[in-house]
Enzyme design. Structure first.
Site, PDB file in Angstrom:
ATOM      1  N   ASP A 175      37.188  51.555  73.974  1.00 49.97           N
ATOM      2  CA  ASP A 175      36.996  52.986  73.725  1.00 49.97           C
ATOM      3  C   ASP A 175      36.636  53.644  75.049  1.00 49.97           C
ATOM      4  O   ASP A 175      35.594  53.351  75.632  1.00 49.97           O
ATOM      5  CB  ASP A 175      35.876  53.190  72.696  1.00 49.97           C
ATOM      6  CG  ASP A 175      35.585  54.659  72.435  1.00 49.97           C
ATOM      7  OD1 ASP A 175      36.375  55.518  72.869  1.00 49.97           O
ATOM      8  OD2 ASP A 175      34.556  54.952  71.800  1.00 49.97           O
ATOM      9  N   ASP A 191      42.950  57.082  74.235  1.00 53.97           N
ATOM     10  CA  ASP A 191      41.681  56.554  74.734  1.00 53.97           C
ATOM     11  C   ASP A 191      41.128  55.388  73.929  1.00 53.97           C
ATOM     12  O   ASP A 191      39.957  55.053  74.035  1.00 53.97           O
ATOM     13  CB  ASP A 191      40.636  57.677  74.775  1.00 53.97           C
ATOM     14  CG  ASP A 191      40.378  58.284  73.402  1.00 53.97           C
ATOM     15  OD1 ASP A 191      41.139  57.975  72.466  1.00 53.97           O
ATOM     16  OD2 ASP A 191      39.427  59.071  73.276  1.00 53.97           O
ATOM     17  N   GLU A 192      41.982  54.750  73.139  1.00 54.72           N
ATOM     18  CA  GLU A 192      41.490  53.693  72.253  1.00 54.72           C
ATOM     19  C   GLU A 192      42.559  52.627  72.060  1.00 54.72           C
ATOM     20  O   GLU A 192      43.744  52.934  71.933  1.00 54.72           O
ATOM     21  CB  GLU A 192      41.108  54.301  70.901  1.00 54.72           C
ATOM     22  CG  GLU A 192      40.568  53.320  69.889  1.00 54.72           C
ATOM     23  CD  GLU A 192      40.287  53.987  68.551  1.00 54.72           C
ATOM     24  OE1 GLU A 192      39.682  53.322  67.694  1.00 54.72           O
ATOM     25  OE2 GLU A 192      40.676  55.157  68.366  1.00 54.72           O
TER      26      GLU A 192
END
Length: 461
Positions: free
Chosen positions: A105, A196-197
């Site tokens: 993350d 973003d993950e």
């Protein structure tokens, strides 16, 4: 009486919109002060009224659930308990603790990228988005109660010195691509969930490192990109995601791969921390006195009688600390998506221009995956937050931006022509579904089938 009514509306609204203490960086804040500001500056807006409507719907669901609970007999509970115990036995029998799954993350990603490019923002409360809606906020802003999915005008009331930076998705995609190149060093088949993950299975990587020469430097996630990357390491995907939130804002957490450690970890975990349990489910479980995962296990027979089979099966897996241990990027991925949030957009040329941009973004994603699809679905949310969808199925699969836009613009035009009152005012555009995907070479690939989504939603205040 009026005071009590207002209190009920206030309580109901805040159950959906109040400060989330589970959010990293928002612990120990003055809840009452922040919630009163949110209430004051939301009240009277269409957004507020829609939240009240949603709250009423949830309360009605809870009333029906509690009425159903009141009529459950001891015999029914006993039968349900036997069913739960049998399923628990089956799940425990196939528990897999052999994999090492990592949930990555990139914390406050958009804000971190903007701060990297403008160091002056480092010590200032800042958020990315607009006065209409924020997409993320840094930790300085979170100290004031500012968070993602909050209207920027309310965030400014909470934090008058807040700096709001407009989104720049081209920049974020470029940075994400750099980071994902590093992920591939650890797991070539990693599963990106968003910019973003991502999930990685590093089991094979760790096995390979056992035979590396001691003098060989180890690769790490540390990068010269000046971004905070949080790692959750656990035996399955569900636990890994929870773990990545454990040591925010700057750290990692590894859950040992043994059953005892997993069960201890799960016991006091708030249900809201688990992916898939949102505001509505949290409130329904709360009405039954269930706030943590240990309560799930204790009340599983009751849940089996009150919730759908799919729901209570999911609750049971959570209570046992179970989740998927197999990451298969092409076979399990369900959708791609792209969307934009912006200030109110009325001009037709702007709406069509944005629609074209989204088609171009989607076409790029399709090209990367060598996919195409046949059905285009346009999703709209109108001024009253009513969701509408329009779809068109083509005789052959498409993938280019021109092909996508040719369909999407007609769907958008149809909605524009039929909206009442005129004109159609957009605040968010995103979501185009393309099911029945095939490889670009025209050959049917089972593992290449997924839903592509690109939302065109309209959100109004």
């Amino acid at each position: 009486k009026r005071h009590l009514l207002e209190g009920d509306r206030f309580s109901g609204f805040l159950s959906r919109m109040a400060l989330n203490d589970n959010k990293a960086g928002m612990e120990g804040l003055d809840r009452d002060k922040i919630n009163k500001i949110i209430m004051k500056f939301s009240k009277g807006s269409r957004f507020y009224e829609n939240e009240m409507k949603k709250e009423q719907q949830v309360n009605q669901r809870i009333e029906r659930m509690m009425l159903q609970k009141a009529h459950i007999t001891e015999q029914q509970l006993s039968k349900a308990q036997t069913q739960v115990e049998n399923m628990t036995f089956d799940l425990e029998r196939v528990r897999d603790l052999s994999r090492v799954i990592v949930h990555v993350d990139m914390d406050a990603f958009y804000a971190a990228v903007e701060t990297r490019d403008c160091p002056d923002l480092k010590d200032k409360p800042m958020a990315v988005g607009s006065m209409s809606m924020l997409t993320t906020s840094n930790y300085h802003a979170r100290k004031f109660g500012v968070r993602a999915a909050m209207p920027g005008f309310i965030a400014k009331k909470l934090c008058p010195n807040l700096v709001i930076v407009p989104t720049n998705f081209d920049k974020y995609r470029a940075v994400s691509a750099e980071v994902q190149e590093i992920f591939a060093d650890y797991d070539p088949h990693f599963l990106p969930m968003s910019l973003d993950e991502a999930y990685l299975d590093i089991s094979e990587h760790l096995e390979q490192r056992r035979v590396w020469p001691e003098a060989l430097p180890c690769n790490t996630f540390a990068m010269g990109l000046l971004l905070v990357i949080l790692l959750g390491i656990a035996p399955n995907m569900m636990l890994a995601k929870v773990c990545s939130d454990k040591n925010k804002p700057n750290g990692q957490y590894r859950l040992p791969s043994n059953r005892q450690a997993v069960m201890v970890f799960i016991q006091d975990l708030p249900v809201r921390k688990v992916s898939g349990i949102g505001n509505v489910t949290e409130k329904m479980l709360g009405a039954l006195g269930i706030t943590s995962c240990i309560h799930l296990g204790q009340e599983m027979a009751l849940l089996a009688l009150l919730f759908s089979e799919t729901a209570w099966h999911h609750f049971l897996e959570i209570s046992l600390g179970l989740g998927s241990t197999h990451i298969e990027r092409d076979g399990e991925r369900k959708s791609m998506s792209t969307e934009r949030t912006f200030g109110e957009m009325v001009a037709l040329e702007e709406q069509f221009s944005l629609c074209r941009q989204l088609c171009q973004d989607l076409a790029q994603d399709l090209q990367k995956e060598a996919l195409r699809g046949k059905t285009v679905t346009l999703k709209l949310k109108n001024v009253n937050f009513e969701v509408k969808t329009r779809a068109w199925t083509l005789p052959c699969a498409v993938a280019t931006s021109d092909e996508l836009f040719a369909v999407a613009k007609d769907l958008l035009k149809t909605e524009i022509d039929n909206v009442s009152p005129q004109p159609l005012r957009l605040r968010l555009m995103g979501n185009l579904n393309l099911p029945s995907l095939t490889g670009l070479n025209g050959v049917y690939h089972w593992k290449k089938i997924l839903n592509i989504t690109f939302n065109v939603c309209c959100i109004y205040q």
